[in-house]
Write an enzyme that holds these catalytic residues in place. Structure first.
Site, PDB file in Angstrom:
ATOM      1  N   GLU A  77       7.596 -16.101  -9.543  1.00 52.52           N
ATOM      2  CA  GLU A  77       6.861 -14.894  -9.138  1.00 52.52           C
ATOM      3  C   GLU A  77       6.508 -13.978 -10.296  1.00 52.52           C
ATOM      4  O   GLU A  77       5.541 -13.230 -10.214  1.00 52.52           O
ATOM      5  CB  GLU A  77       7.586 -14.126  -8.037  1.00 52.52           C
ATOM      6  CG  GLU A  77       8.826 -13.389  -8.459  1.00 52.52           C
ATOM      7  CD  GLU A  77       9.486 -12.645  -7.296  1.00 52.52           C
ATOM      8  OE1 GLU A  77       8.787 -12.050  -6.483  1.00 52.52           O
ATOM      9  OE2 GLU A  77      10.739 -12.687  -7.234  1.00 52.52           O
ATOM     10  N   HIS A 129      16.239 -38.646  -3.767  1.00 54.61           N
ATOM     11  CA  HIS A 129      15.449 -38.862  -2.552  1.00 54.61           C
ATOM     12  C   HIS A 129      13.990 -38.442  -2.751  1.00 54.61           C
ATOM     13  O   HIS A 129      13.262 -38.292  -1.777  1.00 54.61           O
ATOM     14  CB  HIS A 129      16.072 -38.088  -1.380  1.00 54.61           C
ATOM     15  CG  HIS A 129      17.467 -38.546  -1.071  1.00 54.61           C
ATOM     16  ND1 HIS A 129      17.738 -39.805  -0.611  1.00 54.61           N
ATOM     17  CD2 HIS A 129      18.654 -37.923  -1.200  1.00 54.61           C
ATOM     18  CE1 HIS A 129      19.047 -39.934  -0.451  1.00 54.61           C
ATOM     19  NE2 HIS A 129      19.632 -38.801  -0.818  1.00 54.61           N
ATOM     20  N   LYS A 158      12.456 -16.341  -8.709  1.00 51.06           N
ATOM     21  CA  LYS A 158      12.314 -15.284  -9.720  1.00 51.06           C
ATOM     22  C   LYS A 158      11.369 -15.757 -10.823  1.00 51.06           C
ATOM     23  O   LYS A 158      10.489 -15.034 -11.245  1.00 51.06           O
ATOM     24  CB  LYS A 158      13.702 -14.990 -10.303  1.00 51.06           C
ATOM     25  CG  LYS A 158      14.098 -13.602 -10.502  1.00 51.06           C
ATOM     26  CD  LYS A 158      14.255 -12.660  -9.353  1.00 51.06           C
ATOM     27  CE  LYS A 158      13.581 -12.940  -8.069  1.00 51.06           C
ATOM     28  NZ  LYS A 158      13.916 -12.169  -6.931  1.00 51.06           N
ATOM     29  N   TRP A 164      -2.873  -2.740  -1.698  1.00 52.27           N
ATOM     30  CA  TRP A 164      -2.581  -4.166  -1.828  1.00 52.27           C
ATOM     31  C   TRP A 164      -3.501  -4.836  -0.811  1.00 52.27           C
ATOM     32  O   TRP A 164      -3.310  -4.705   0.392  1.00 52.27           O
ATOM     33  CB  TRP A 164      -1.109  -4.436  -1.492  1.00 52.27           C
ATOM     34  CG  TRP A 164      -0.707  -5.862  -1.677  1.00 52.27           C
ATOM     35  CD1 TRP A 164      -0.338  -6.468  -2.844  1.00 52.27           C
ATOM     36  CD2 TRP A 164      -0.604  -6.875  -0.660  1.00 52.27           C
ATOM     37  NE1 TRP A 164      -0.032  -7.777  -2.613  1.00 52.27           N
ATOM     38  CE2 TRP A 164      -0.196  -8.049  -1.293  1.00 52.27           C
ATOM     39  CE3 TRP A 164      -0.846  -6.898   0.713  1.00 52.27           C
ATOM     40  CZ2 TRP A 164       0.009  -9.250  -0.597  1.00 52.27           C
ATOM     41  CZ3 TRP A 164      -0.654  -8.081   1.409  1.00 52.27           C
ATOM     42  CH2 TRP A 164      -0.224  -9.240   0.750  1.00 52.27           C
ATOM     43  N   GLU A 168      16.856 -19.103  -5.531  1.00 52.13           N
ATOM     44  CA  GLU A 168      16.568 -17.732  -5.941  1.00 52.13           C
ATOM     45  C   GLU A 168      16.095 -17.695  -7.402  1.00 52.13           C
ATOM     46  O   GLU A 168      15.152 -16.970  -7.744  1.00 52.13           O
ATOM     47  CB  GLU A 168      17.815 -16.857  -5.731  1.00 52.13           C
ATOM     48  CG  GLU A 168      17.714 -15.439  -6.217  1.00 52.13           C
ATOM     49  CD  GLU A 168      16.532 -14.648  -5.639  1.00 52.13           C
ATOM     50  OE1 GLU A 168      15.904 -15.107  -4.678  1.00 52.13           O
ATOM     51  OE2 GLU A 168      16.216 -13.588  -6.205  1.00 52.13           O
ATOM     52  N   ARG A 221       4.141  -0.623  -4.621  1.00 56.31           N
ATOM     53  CA  ARG A 221       3.802  -1.069  -3.267  1.00 56.31           C
ATOM     54  C   ARG A 221       2.442  -1.757  -3.202  1.00 56.31           C
ATOM     55  O   ARG A 221       2.078  -2.339  -2.184  1.00 56.31           O
ATOM     56  CB  ARG A 221       3.794   0.123  -2.306  1.00 56.31           C
ATOM     57  CG  ARG A 221       5.135   0.807  -2.165  1.00 56.31           C
ATOM     58  CD  ARG A 221       5.013   1.981  -1.233  1.00 56.31           C
ATOM     59  NE  ARG A 221       4.801   1.550   0.121  1.00 56.31           N
ATOM     60  CZ  ARG A 221       5.761   1.369   1.021  1.00 56.31           C
ATOM     61  NH1 ARG A 221       7.002   1.604   0.701  1.00 56.31           N
ATOM     62  NH2 ARG A 221       5.478   0.970   2.233  1.00 56.31           N
ATOM     63  N   ASN A 276      -2.162   2.324   5.646  1.00 60.37           N
ATOM     64  CA  ASN A 276      -1.282   1.231   5.221  1.00 60.37           C
ATOM     65  C   ASN A 276      -0.987   0.414   6.467  1.00 60.37           C
ATOM     66  O   ASN A 276      -0.556   0.967   7.477  1.00 60.37           O
ATOM     67  CB  ASN A 276       0.006   1.842   4.636  1.00 60.37           C
ATOM     68  CG  ASN A 276       1.058   0.797   4.314  1.00 60.37           C
ATOM     69  OD1 ASN A 276       0.762  -0.384   4.221  1.00 60.37           O
ATOM     70  ND2 ASN A 276       2.282   1.252   4.136  1.00 60.37           N
ATOM     71  N   GLY A 277      -1.235  -0.885   6.429  1.00 59.49           N
ATOM     72  CA  GLY A 277      -0.981  -1.725   7.606  1.00 59.49           C
ATOM     73  C   GLY A 277      -2.180  -2.607   7.887  1.00 59.49           C
ATOM     74  O   GLY A 277      -3.046  -2.794   7.022  1.00 59.49           O
ATOM     75  N   CYS A 294       0.855  -1.182   0.000  1.00 57.68           N
ATOM     76  CA  CYS A 294       0.000   0.000   0.000  1.00 57.68           C
ATOM     77  C   CYS A 294       0.895   1.237   0.000  1.00 57.68           C
ATOM     78  O   CYS A 294       1.923   1.269   0.667  1.00 57.68           O
ATOM     79  CB  CYS A 294      -0.945   0.084   1.190  1.00 57.68           C
ATOM     80  SG  CYS A 294      -2.136  -1.240   1.268  1.00 57.68           S
ATOM     81  N   LYS A 297       5.709  -4.838  -3.447  1.00 55.68           N
ATOM     82  CA  LYS A 297       7.038  -4.683  -2.862  1.00 55.68           C
ATOM     83  C   LYS A 297       6.889  -4.173  -1.434  1.00 55.68           C
ATOM     84  O   LYS A 297       5.886  -3.563  -1.099  1.00 55.68           O
ATOM     85  CB  LYS A 297       7.823  -3.668  -3.691  1.00 55.68           C
ATOM     86  CG  LYS A 297       9.316  -3.790  -3.482  1.00 55.68           C
ATOM     87  CD  LYS A 297      10.052  -3.643  -4.769  1.00 55.68           C
ATOM     88  CE  LYS A 297      11.528  -3.841  -4.580  1.00 55.68           C
ATOM     89  NZ  LYS A 297      11.984  -5.139  -5.079  1.00 55.68           N
TER      90      LYS A 297
HETATM   91  C1  F6R Z   1      11.338 -11.598  -4.389  1.00 54.92           C
HETATM   92  C2  F6R Z   1      11.230 -10.523  -3.446  1.00 54.92           C
HETATM   93  C3  F6R Z   1      10.831 -10.837  -2.060  1.00 54.92           C
HETATM   94  C4  F6R Z   1      11.639  -9.982  -1.068  1.00 54.92           C
HETATM   95  C5  F6R Z   1      11.136 -10.202   0.359  1.00 54.92           C
HETATM   96  C6  F6R Z   1      11.947  -9.435   1.380  1.00 54.92           C
HETATM   97  O1  F6R Z   1      11.762 -11.147  -5.628  1.00 54.92           O
HETATM   98  O2  F6R Z   1      11.426  -9.383  -3.766  1.00 54.92           O
HETATM   99  O3  F6R Z   1      10.979 -12.189  -1.775  1.00 54.92           O
HETATM  100  O4  F6R Z   1      12.981 -10.319  -1.174  1.00 54.92           O
HETATM  101  O5  F6R Z   1       9.795  -9.811   0.447  1.00 54.92           O
HETATM  102  O6  F6R Z   1      11.923  -8.068   1.111  1.00 54.92           O
HETATM  103  P1  F6R Z   1      12.961  -7.083   1.758  1.00 54.92           P
HETATM  104  O7  F6R Z   1      14.301  -7.415   1.222  1.00 54.92           O
HETATM  105  O8  F6R Z   1      12.494  -5.724   1.349  1.00 54.92           O
HETATM  106  O9  F6R Z   1      12.895  -7.302   3.238  1.00 54.92           O
END
Ligand code: F6R
Length: 609
Positions: free
Chosen positions: A491, A507, A488, A75, A484, A27, A99-100, A2, A604
């Site tokens: 997502e 296994h 990527k 969000w 990782e 966000r 936000n929250g 948000c 994000k």
């Molecule tokens: C994946 C991604 C998330 C963040 C996670 C932690 O591409 O961006 O998995 O890495 O939400 O976010 P931060 O680093 O902001 O604490």
């Protein structure tokens, strides 16, 4: 998670609110809204489901000259994405953006129902109704009503509130969700992230948890929830506007992948001594004696940050000999009853510096007397401010929801922290020097890879875009890199991708291999190369569709595709290979026509639990 904006001044409030929300769209992007006020307090509320561009269309048809307003990009947590659940929410004469999460909203709602007819399913409207309940239609100052209401609330919030009765004032407050106040000339701006303020002002006040501010065009008065006045510290925003623009790229994600030679150079700046082959990190603020006494290192993060921590832990184990290292997922660790041995230090890893789970672990570890060191990107963020010491990774703003350049910089910053421990513990420089040399060479190596490989990877992505499932494989340091890579891919392209250690295939996961899957293998030429080759053979023997990423010139198994990387790196090659995974995920997603920067259901900076 948000985004919030607000404006009090002389200019057109709608213009700032929309441009600010666009900057904060990463966000949250399922619905949005703004409310603006004319001098008499007449409110114009505009909300819509979908992206900011949908809201913008609505605003274009309802242009106002109002100079005060607040806005929000959502969000969803409570209630589906819809216009009626979009913020701002109205109760009586007041409008609120939030936000929250208000955890006790059900209990509060049941008490407020006799005073207020709820129009949404959100917890935020409950907070609006509660503030209105104390406001008594303007009988009390709005900031007092906000304070009274917040004292009854459990949860997290960053809020902005305006009353029709006093449309020259915005009241803001925070607990657990960021809020920045921008100081302009005859105008004051509000945002949940300083990026929305760029181009308007560089002067900002970062509100702390438990603070409430009354804002007008030329004043900011801050107090605590106990009504104690707070003298505001005005800081300078260091980010440039160019850093949050696409700079000629189609997507932020590609820009952020491509800028890694530069962002990593910033991470390393002033921290490597290539003559003595040592590293120097000033921020952690630990004396040699303290570094020497470390026996246990906990690395806390979520998602990509956790993977970076896991990758760094494999390296740090290679060049230290008397510490145990435990990378942990913050969302799990916060509820574990972990035994914390003496001489433990915790690395708190976060790009945004605001992740709720990571922040909760930080606070818990601090309360247990553990020394906490931040590995953070966002300057001035909550985690950066609350840790005992820290190293900024200086990767620059990361706008695309999927984290890329932060991963590389986080991993390297943590390896450097490990090297400082090793140096303090008197590990021979001959063990440390090869790592220092390879770290210093990494930006150039990344640059070479990014100059030569994108077209090849784009063609590869075209070939694999219609698969439904992917298995990423790696062993030792390449295993966290495989995790990782799979994150990527899933997502942003929505391909179901999972990672396994190559040695674990037999296994269980080997049972999966069939035509619906492809296998993406990270195969560095390291001491486990031959063993990993056996893993590839096991997959080939079962008809797998294998893609191998390797720096081994002699690799010759009959796999579907091989991406051979030319590099002088021996130790850090898996970090380089991760860039191949990043580009692969990017190109598959664009080939499928999905929104690369704003994948569905995500946002994000996850400031809610
Ligand atoms: C994946 C991604 C998330 C963040 C996670 C932690 O591409 O961006 O998995 O890495 O939400 O976010 P931060 O680093 O902001 O604490």
């Amino acid at each position: 998670m948000c985004g919030i904006v607000g404006y009090v001044g002389k200019k057109n409030a709608q213009d700032f609110l929309i441009s600010g929300l666009k900057r904060l769209e990463y966000r949250g992007y399922d619905s949005a809204g703004i409310v603006t006020f004319d001098a008499k307090g007449k409110a114009t509320l505009l909300r819509s489901k979908g992206k900011i561009s949908d809201l913008e269309t609505k605003v274009a048809k309802n242009k106002r000259t109002d100079t005060v307003g607040i806005g929000h990009t959502r969000w969803a947590t409570h209630g589906e994405p819809s216009e009626r659940n979009a913020h701002p929410h109205k109760a009586g004469k007041i409008y609120l953006v939030h936000n929250g999460i208000i955890e006790n909203y059900k209990e509060l709602k049941s008490k407020l129902e006799k005073f207020h007819t709820f129009a949404s399913d959100t917890d935020s409207e409950v907070l609006a109704a509660l503030i209105n309940h104390f406001y008594l239609d303007g009988e009390y100052p709005l900031s007092n009503a906000v304070v009274q209401a917040l004292k009854l609330v459990h949860g997290t919030y960053g809020i902005a509130v305006v009353s029709e009765l006093k449309p020259t004032e915005v009241v803001v407050a925070r607990s657990g969700s960021p809020l920045v106040i921008g100081i302009g000339h005859g105008e004051t701006l509000i945002a949940s992230d300083a990026s929305a303020l760029l181009g308007h002002t560089k002067k900002a006040i970062y509100l702390n948890d438990g603070e409430v501010a009354s804002i007008t065009a030329d004043s900011v008065e801050i107090k605590t929830l106990d009504s104690q006045p707070v003298s505001a510290k005005v800081e300078t925003i260091k980010t440039d506007l160019a850093a949050i623009q696409k700079g000629g790229y189609d997507h932020f994600l590609l820009k952020e992948i491509m800028e890694q030679p530069a962002s990593l150079t910033e991470t390393l700046r002033g921290r490597i001594n290539l003559i003595e082959k040592t590293v120097h990190l000033g921020g952690p603020n630990l004396s040699d004696k303290e570094l020497k006494s470390i026996k246990h290192l906990i690395i806390v993060g979520c998602g990509t940050a956790y993977h970076a921590g896991m990758l760094a832990s494999y390296y740090i184990e290679q060049f230290t000999n008397d510490i145990t290292i435990e990378p942990v997922m913050a969302s799990e660790y916060r509820y574990r009853h972990a035994h914390i041995p003496d001489h433990t230090v915790a690395l708190i890893v976060s790009q945004s510096g605001e992740t709720a789970d990571t922040l909760a672990c930080l606070r818990d570890l601090k309360s247990q007397g553990v020394k906490t060191i931040g590995i953070v990107n966002a300057i001035g963020s909550t985690i950066a401010r609350e840790v005992d010491g820290g190293t900024y990774i200086h990767a620059g703003p990361e706008i695309s929801v999927a984290s890329t350049k932060a991963f590389t910089s986080q991993a390297v910053a943590m390896i450097m922290f490990g090297l400082t421990i090793a140096e303090a513990k008197g590990i021979k420089n001959s063990f440390i020097a090869p790592y220092v040399e390879e770290i210093a060479a990494l930006p150039n190596e990344i640059d070479n890879l990014l100059q030569t490989l994108p077209d090849t990877i784009k063609a590869l992505a075209e070939k694999y875009k219609s698969y439904d499932h992917a298995i990423y494989l790696g062993r030792d340091v390449s295993y966290p890199a495989a995790l990782e890579g799979a994150l990527k891919l899933k997502e942003i392209s929505y391909i179901d991708a999972n990672a396994y250690p190559t040695g674990e295939l037999k296994h269980g996961p080997l049972a999966l291999i069939d035509d619906r899957f492809f296998e993406f293998v990270l195969l560095p030429k390291d001491n486990l190369y031959d063993k990993s080759i056996s893993g590839v053979q096991e997959v080939l023997a079962r008809g797998g569709h294998v893609v191998v990423i390797t720096n081994s010139a002699e690799f010759s198994l009959p796999v579907d595709n091989v991406i051979k990387i030319t590099t002088s790196l021996k130790l850090l090659a898996p970090i380089l290979m991760n860039l191949v995974s990043q580009l692969f995920a990017y190109y598959i997603t664009t080939a499928k026509g999905f929104n690369v920067d704003q994948p569905r259901n995500l946002a994000k900076s996850v400031t809610v639990e």
